[in-house]
Design an enzyme around this catalytic site. Sequence first.
Site, mmCIF file in Angstrom:
data_model
loop_
_atom_site.group_PDB
_atom_site.id
_atom_site.type_symbol
_atom_site.label_atom_id
_atom_site.label_comp_id
_atom_site.label_asym_id
_atom_site.label_seq_id
_atom_site.Cartn_x
_atom_site.Cartn_y
_atom_site.Cartn_z
ATOM 1 N N GLY A 186 -19.934 -0.581 1.856
ATOM 2 C CA GLY A 186 -19.063 -1.909 2.013
ATOM 3 C C GLY A 186 -17.905 -1.530 2.474
ATOM 4 N N SER A 187 -16.767 -2.202 2.072
ATOM 5 C CA SER A 187 -15.284 -2.381 2.926
ATOM 6 C C SER A 187 -14.821 -0.856 2.829
ATOM 7 C CB SER A 187 -14.586 -3.440 2.226
ATOM 8 O OG SER A 187 -13.165 -3.506 2.339
ATOM 9 N N SER A 188 -13.978 -0.926 3.654
ATOM 10 C CA SER A 188 -12.922 0.162 3.690
ATOM 11 C C SER A 188 -12.061 0.232 2.415
ATOM 12 C CB SER A 188 -12.257 0.460 4.916
ATOM 13 O OG SER A 188 -11.811 -0.620 5.430
ATOM 14 N N GLY A 189 -11.908 -0.960 1.814
ATOM 15 C CA GLY A 189 -10.991 -1.230 0.663
ATOM 16 C C GLY A 189 -11.456 -0.237 -0.516
#
Lengths: 137, 424
Positions: free
Chosen positions: A63-66
Amino acid sequence: MSFLLHGRTVVPGVAEGEALVSHETISGWGGIDPAKGVIIERRHELYGVCFTGKILVFPGAKGSSGWSGFFQSTRLMGTAPLAMLFTDITTKAALGAVVTRVPSMTGFDRDPVEAIRTGDWVRIDADAGVVEVKAGL
Amino acid sequence: MKLTDEEKAMLDGAEGPAVAAAMDLLVRYGEALDCERLCDTRNVAGTMTQPSPAKAKLVAEHGWDKAYAVINLDSDEEFEVPQMKVPTCQLQHGFSDDSVGVAPYPKQYVELQADAESFYGRKGVNILATCTPYQVGNLPVRGEHVAWMESSAVVYANSVLGARTNCEGGASTGAASLTGKIPCWGNHHEENRRGTHLIDVRVPVKSFLDWGMLGYFAGDLVQEERPVVVGDFAQPELVDLKHFGAAAASSGGVEMYHIPGVTPEAPTVEAAFGSAKLPEAVHYGQREREQIYENLNSQGSNTDVDFVLLGCPHASVDQIWRAARALEGRKLKAQLWIMVPRALKVVADRSGYTEIIEKAGGKVLSDSCPAMSRSAPPGTKVFATDSAKQAHYLPAILGIEAWFGTLEDCVNAAVTGRWTGELR
């Protein structure tokens, strides 16, 4: 029954505790609540489960780079896992482990997700590249 | 890690304590990756201004310098943040003042973010405030090493622009912006950019909806690897590739894809796979298309829609215009937001699109989205979207039901307050 896994250091350090195994990859942003240390992705096998203080064993990050920021938040908010063992190295998982600042390893001679079960007692020596697993009954 | 003399000097403090801390983080990160060296970059897209509970506490107690040290450099040291060494932009962040009274987003976060913008602007951070920096002028060239975060921007930069970036995070981009360095690992190497899976499209893919579903299928299939897509599809537009990549990065972790004849590193199918043997193709046909539509709509059961969300990743001017045409002369029952980069909202305002959308009762909002800000209209229980990414993430983030469909299905839902979308 106990056995050893050999791998390489992602973040040095030693930790010992109970394993929490995820067979599915984990999302950071949108996948965990850092305030509670809980998996919140609805279709995830560990939906609603808390990883705080556990040796988190998982295939990798998705998923996200967060991802790294959310796991860094678990450290800042006191909900971090005790250590991380993961199968696939990616920038998300590597940076996430670095900023969570918990002993972490990857590159094992045996897939930790297959070898370790939730509830097993695990001792990680990331400096030496060894994981000792005491399997529960 | 092998460091150059310049990098060693930075690590030893020749350029001050903030740059030393940045190098320390890059070395820890590089070693975690088992990476041999760093590469130079002059294009960083990261996030410093995004409010979060942890950041708000740090700023309140110790100020912005400390917040950058802890969150963007993972450092416990005390120092003043210097000017950014290389061009750096802010990606999307929390809602700004255009959402006050519209989104139940904490006012103190709006203020905190305005404060952050003035602090980081003075340090040389370009406040683009969008998940699509490539739509508002940040366009790296083919082969350029960049350090970007935001999964949908990363996959676009690698695949569509041919730039080279891994999926970076807040700390690695924070360190890259002060050093002009990033670990030379993964997607920075030619041999890691070749296709791994071949997808043969057997059912016509010709709309924005279709590209999102195909991306969702591709991500689910390849996870972190690299799909190569061939077969029955029309020439994609920028927005189609944007949607495809964002969907593939949501259902999987795709950072790179090839569409032979369209994307720059794949003039042919053979080129997409380099010297490797072509794998057996996985078919995307009618059955797979129906399955993906069902998956994306499996988080909706109540057809009473309170909220419609368009534009994720942030809408292009063309998408705003299409929404305006669909909304012209109609009155909305449900809330409708279109998320856009603020630079493009200026264009929409001048072109009269915003006025049409607002007359119908819709809002054009910039800088953020409900997923980033964790904020939808008050009382939202069921939402509809044309974005596969938002349909994937928002039910988990906000605990609401989701419907996924075309722009027209979504606008109809906003007008009638009911979901009647179906796969056509």
